[in-house]
Scaffold this active site. Structure first.
Site: not given
Length: 299
Positions: A63, A93, A174
């Protein structure tokens, strides 16, 4: 009256000091900058896990780079380089990028999350608010193992198996590493459970799951997952059943109902029909459609 000043030297030692562990991973961490045209649309974190004579190989989240037309990485020296997506997978992911080996300052060591115990010290290195805060270290413990969280993708949801930590993980973290006291990466930060009443719950993809996908992602291969060929609704969701014109002969607390069957797919060949309810996969009771995909994708 004479005042006498005494100076006493006090030495402080910390038994769980993580300086040496940080040094093993710190310079492997990168800021990932995603662009659409000339516009910066997002930043995240990544880390170098291997290199060869020409390239450095970087792990980050799918993402973080999704939809980007170009990507740049910034190392701990502030050097900015172009990066190329080798492979990316929405469901796990995860993404693997390549960059010029000239920008590689350090290669992270991959460890094992299965050897961790609850309460073990963990830390992250990342860029929680973009490039200005690159190299931010946050420390915590392993708060939970074998957790599953529900993730919404497009019109469907599925579940991911994750490590839970109370080390601060913000959106810009992230793709960064979750690291043990030995300086080994045991997970890839993926998301933060963000609700007003919840604090201190960060999640990471276990490194074992990452290792399983690396070879395919490096080669740009699509990750293959089982396909049944059905559209599902939760068997206890009366509105969804009514909306999809599925009539069940009795009420179900758990399980998934088939709303439709795709032509010439395994489900049709096996004789599954609209209105059937699937209750188990290989002896494991199915809670809902997200749980069904989670169980199925283990194969």
């Amino acid at each position: 009256k004479e005042t006498v000043k005494t100076v006493k030297e006090v030495s402080i030692t910390e038994s769980n000091k993580i300086k040496s562990a940080i040094e093993k991973v710190y310079d492997s961490v990168l800021v990932i900058k995603s662009y659409k045209g000339d516009r910066l649309v997002g930043t995240g974190t990544g880390f170098i896990y291997k290199k060869d004579s020409k390239l450095g190989y970087v792990i980050t989240n799918h993402h973080v780079i999704e939809g980007a037309s170009s990507i740049k990485v910034v190392n701990m020296d502030g050097q900015e380089l172009d990066a190329t997506v080798l492979g990316s997978d929405e469901y796990s992911d995860l993404a693997v990028l390549s960059m010029d080996v000239a920008g590689v300052m350090q290669v992270a060591i991959l460890g094992e999350s299965t050897k961790l115990d609850l309460g073990d010290t963990l830390f992250t290195v990342g860029s929680p608010m973009g490039e200005d805060y690159k190299g931010t270290v946050t420390k915590g413990i392993l708060s939970g193992k074998d957790r599953t969280v529900s993730v919404q993708l497009n019109n469907s949801s599925f579940m991911m198996e994750v490590l839970q930590t109370d080390a601060a993980i913000n959106p810009g973290n992230s793709g960064g590493p979750l690291v043990n006291i030995n300086g080994e990466v045991i997970g890839v930060n993926s998301m933060k459970l963000v609700e007003d009443e919840i604090e201190g719950m960060g999640f990471a993809i276990p490194i074992e799951m990452v290792k399983n996908e690396l070879e395919n992602l490096e080669k740009g291969k699509k990750i293959s997952r089982p396909l049944v060929g059905v559209n599902l609704v939760d068997a206890n969701n009366t509105y969804a059943l009514y909306y999809n014109d599925v009539r069940l002969s009795k009420e179900f607390e758990k399980g998934v109902a088939i709303a439709s069957v795709e032509k010439e797919m395994p489900a049709e060949k096996a004789g599954l029909q609209k209105g059937d309810v699937i209750l188990e996969i290989n002896g494991t009771t199915i809670n809902d459609s997200a749980h069904f995909r989670y169980l199925l994708y283990k194969y």
